[in-house]
Scaffold this motif. Structure first.
Motif, PDB file in Angstrom:
ATOM      1  N   TYR A 197      91.260  17.588  71.844  1.00 51.30           N
ATOM      2  CA  TYR A 197      90.670  16.825  73.062  1.00 51.30           C
ATOM      3  C   TYR A 197      90.877  15.377  72.923  1.00 51.30           C
ATOM      4  N   PRO A 198      92.121  14.848  72.891  1.00 54.47           N
ATOM      5  CA  PRO A 198      92.351  13.493  72.687  1.00 54.47           C
ATOM      6  C   PRO A 198      91.808  12.294  73.409  1.00 54.47           C
ATOM      7  N   ASP A 199      91.228  12.959  74.572  1.00 52.59           N
ATOM      8  CA  ASP A 199      90.702  11.928  75.639  1.00 52.59           C
ATOM      9  C   ASP A 199      89.230  12.061  75.802  1.00 52.59           C
ATOM     10  N   ASN A 200      88.657  12.756  75.081  1.00 50.73           N
ATOM     11  CA  ASN A 200      87.190  12.934  75.309  1.00 50.73           C
ATOM     12  C   ASN A 200      86.364  11.978  74.395  1.00 50.73           C
ATOM     13  N   THR A 201      85.347  11.371  75.353  1.00 49.82           N
ATOM     14  CA  THR A 201      84.682  10.045  74.902  1.00 49.82           C
ATOM     15  C   THR A 201      83.732  10.394  73.961  1.00 49.82           C
ATOM     16  N   ASP A 202      83.158  11.568  74.014  1.00 47.13           N
ATOM     17  CA  ASP A 202      82.148  11.801  72.896  1.00 47.13           C
ATOM     18  C   ASP A 202      82.584  12.080  71.691  1.00 47.13           C
ATOM     19  N   LEU A 203      83.862  12.723  71.580  1.00 50.49           N
ATOM     20  CA  LEU A 203      84.272  12.670  70.307  1.00 50.49           C
ATOM     21  C   LEU A 203      84.991  11.437  69.669  1.00 50.49           C
ATOM     22  N   LYS A 204      85.384  10.550  70.726  1.00 46.11           N
ATOM     23  CA  LYS A 204      85.758   9.166  70.335  1.00 46.11           C
ATOM     24  C   LYS A 204      84.631   8.456  69.471  1.00 46.11           C
ATOM     25  N   LEU A 205      83.623   8.532  70.106  1.00 43.85           N
ATOM     26  CA  LEU A 205      82.582   7.925  69.560  1.00 43.85           C
ATOM     27  C   LEU A 205      81.940   8.439  68.277  1.00 43.85           C
ATOM     28  N   LEU A 206      82.125   9.722  68.171  1.00 43.93           N
ATOM     29  CA  LEU A 206      81.843  10.269  66.795  1.00 43.93           C
ATOM     30  C   LEU A 206      82.786   9.987  65.858  1.00 43.93           C
ATOM     31  N   ASP A 207      83.982   9.609  66.092  1.00 39.94           N
ATOM     32  CA  ASP A 207      85.113   9.300  65.322  1.00 39.94           C
ATOM     33  C   ASP A 207      84.819   7.694  64.540  1.00 39.94           C
ATOM     34  N   ALA A 208      84.210   6.897  65.829  1.00 36.36           N
ATOM     35  CA  ALA A 208      83.985   5.759  65.227  1.00 36.36           C
ATOM     36  C   ALA A 208      82.842   5.542  64.249  1.00 36.36           C
ATOM     37  N   GLU A 209      81.818   6.569  64.797  1.00 37.51           N
ATOM     38  CA  GLU A 209      80.701   6.610  63.793  1.00 37.51           C
ATOM     39  C   GLU A 209      80.905   6.925  62.388  1.00 37.51           C
ATOM     40  N   LEU A 210      81.848   8.061  62.495  1.00 43.38           N
ATOM     41  CA  LEU A 210      82.503   8.623  60.956  1.00 43.38           C
ATOM     42  C   LEU A 210      83.143   7.481  60.157  1.00 43.38           C
ATOM     43  N   LYS A 211      83.905   6.612  60.766  1.00 43.43           N
ATOM     44  CA  LYS A 211      84.592   5.632  60.189  1.00 43.43           C
ATOM     45  C   LYS A 211      83.696   4.677  59.624  1.00 43.43           C
ATOM     46  N   GLU A 212      82.636   4.230  60.253  1.00 46.78           N
ATOM     47  CA  GLU A 212      81.716   3.459  59.531  1.00 46.78           C
ATOM     48  C   GLU A 212      81.057   3.920  58.303  1.00 46.78           C
TER      49      GLU A 212
END
Length: 221
Positions: A197-212
């Motif tokens: 799901y490359p365009d899913n906003t929720d997953l993108k936000l979780l990815d950013a949180e994990l990167k932190e």
């Protein structure tokens, strides 16, 4: 404790089909007199009443209250009679009324995935929704006079359910990512989910949180 029918925490995130205002008689589940809405919790604008097994797109019958090991049980059968959704889960919210016709709680029942023409029997306790006076040690003769109205029907497509389950799984993994091992596990889940799901906003936000968290962990080592 009774087996729970498929629970989807995020089922209401996308209401594919939403109908409101059904009334179901608790003794027959079909064709009964509609109950008074005076004590309803809020679904005053009822669009239909007297839901039966043959109602479209969703039918309901065999609604019954009973007692098992002292706990009040609501049971019945849900029918997927027609729908634009080929395969989906149906969530029905029942407003429950006592022997005096007074509203006392809501109970949402969610089916497994159903296709057109299929039906599913449900049975669940109401101990989390109602006070003890309505959910524990209620005599059978009193339960026989309990009744329900349907305030909401939501059907969610199989693909949407899979997406929301994926988001929930990733969210839990990221939340628990407090050390290198769990961060690595979360990264595998996040990358796999984003690939699907490359365009899913929720997953993108979780990815950013994990990167932190990954950056904080790297700096601490």
């Amino acid at each position: 404790m009774k087996n729970k029918i498929l629970s989807l925490v995020v089922l209401a995130a996308l209401c594919i089909t939403c109908l409101s205002g059904c009334s179901v008689n608790n003794s027959t589940g079909s064709g009964g007199e509609s109950q008074s809405a005076d004590n309803s919790a809020g679904s005053a604008n009822r669009k239909y009443e007297n839901l039966t097994a043959d109602s479209s797109p969703v039918g309901v019958d065999e609604i019954k209250f009973s007692s098992d090991d002292g706990y009040t049980i609501i049971s019945g059968r849900i029918y997927k009679n027609s729908s634009e959704i080929e395969e989906g889960a149906i969530a029905i919210t029942f407003e429950m009324y006592d022997e005096n016709g007074d509203y006392f709680a809501d109970k949402t029942i969610t089916t497994d995935l159903l296709t057109e023409g299929e039906n599913e029997r449900f049975e669940d306790d109401i101990i989390w929704e109602a006070e003890d006076a309505n959910s524990k040690n209620v005599p059978d003769e009193t339960l026989a006079n309990y009744s329900v109205k349907i305030s909401d029907i939501v059907e969610t497509d199989k693909d949407e359910i899979e997406l929301q389950n994926t988001i929930s799984q990733v969210d839990n993994a990221v939340m628990l990512a407090y050390d290198s091992e769990n961060i690595a596990k979360a990264r595998i889940l996040v990358d796999s989910a984003l690939q699907k799901y490359p365009d899913n906003t929720d997953l993108k936000l979780l990815d950013a949180e994990l990167k932190e968290k990954e950056a904080e962990n790297a700096s601490a080592e």
